[in-house]
Design a protein around this motif. Sequence first.
Motif, short mmCIF file in Angstrom:
data_model
loop_
_atom_site.label_atom_id
_atom_site.label_comp_id
_atom_site.label_asym_id
_atom_site.label_seq_id
_atom_site.Cartn_x
_atom_site.Cartn_y
_atom_site.Cartn_z
N ASP A 168 0.78 -1.12 -0.17
CA ASP A 168 -0.13 0.08 -0.02
C ASP A 168 1.20 1.15 0.03
O ASP A 168 0.58 2.28 -0.51
N GLU A 215 2.16 1.57 -3.74
CA GLU A 215 0.91 2.05 -4.38
C GLU A 215 0.77 3.54 -4.16
O GLU A 215 0.50 4.24 -5.02
N TRP A 216 0.93 3.97 -3.09
CA TRP A 216 0.61 5.36 -2.84
C TRP A 216 1.90 5.97 -3.48
O TRP A 216 1.51 7.22 -3.97
N ARG A 225 0.81 6.37 -7.15
CA ARG A 225 -0.17 7.43 -7.33
C ARG A 225 -0.11 8.98 -7.21
O ARG A 225 -0.67 9.78 -7.74
N GLU A 254 -3.45 0.61 -13.63
CA GLU A 254 -4.46 1.64 -13.01
C GLU A 254 -3.55 2.54 -12.21
O GLU A 254 -3.85 4.02 -12.10
N LEU A 255 -2.62 2.27 -11.78
CA LEU A 255 -1.82 3.17 -10.90
C LEU A 255 -0.93 4.02 -11.76
O LEU A 255 -0.40 4.98 -11.24
#
Length: 197
Positions: free
Chosen positions: A79, A82-83, A86, A190-191
């Motif tokens: 997570d 992925e942060w 993004r 998607e990221l």
Amino acid sequence: MEEPQRRIRAVYAASTITVYQAYSPDIGLPAVREGRFPAMWKRDRMTWIKPSFLWMMYRCGWATKAGQETVLAVEIARDGFEWALRNACLSSYVRGVHPDRATWQRQLKSVPTRIQWDPERDLHLQPLPHRSLQLGLSGEAARRYADEWTVTIRDMTPLAHEIHTLVRSGNLDSAARLLPQERPYPAADELLTHLRP
């Protein structure tokens, strides 16, 4: 099947992903011993993490370059990774992704993460036609990486030396068998949509 031009390939588990960095022993060895980056690790500087083991080997010369003699495998929370994706901006201006150069420069100054795509490497550290992710972490991202996302830190230096010895002796099959088994990272498309034309 042909490799896409840009894809995140990594060793990952249900909740973690492994990235690589190389440091001098005075930073790398305490990090391994303590399982976290020591106080002397500068949290206010940009740090680059690489999910590709062979790209790390290219960068550190199989752990022989000065200041890069200790190769670390840093297992971090997915997570957090992925942060970082993004909240990233490309490290260089790309027409079609950014409206103009000035907008890209403003974005670059405002985000904590930079993305760079560099040619993946083979066992001889020669460039391959597809590219591998490098993630530059600064400010909030660097602090979170060091103090929140890191789960474990392992010393990969002996493995780097073992693989390098096999490559030098021409035993590429044995060398390849020792490589970390990197797979396409799920949900990466998607990221990364905000970074594509």
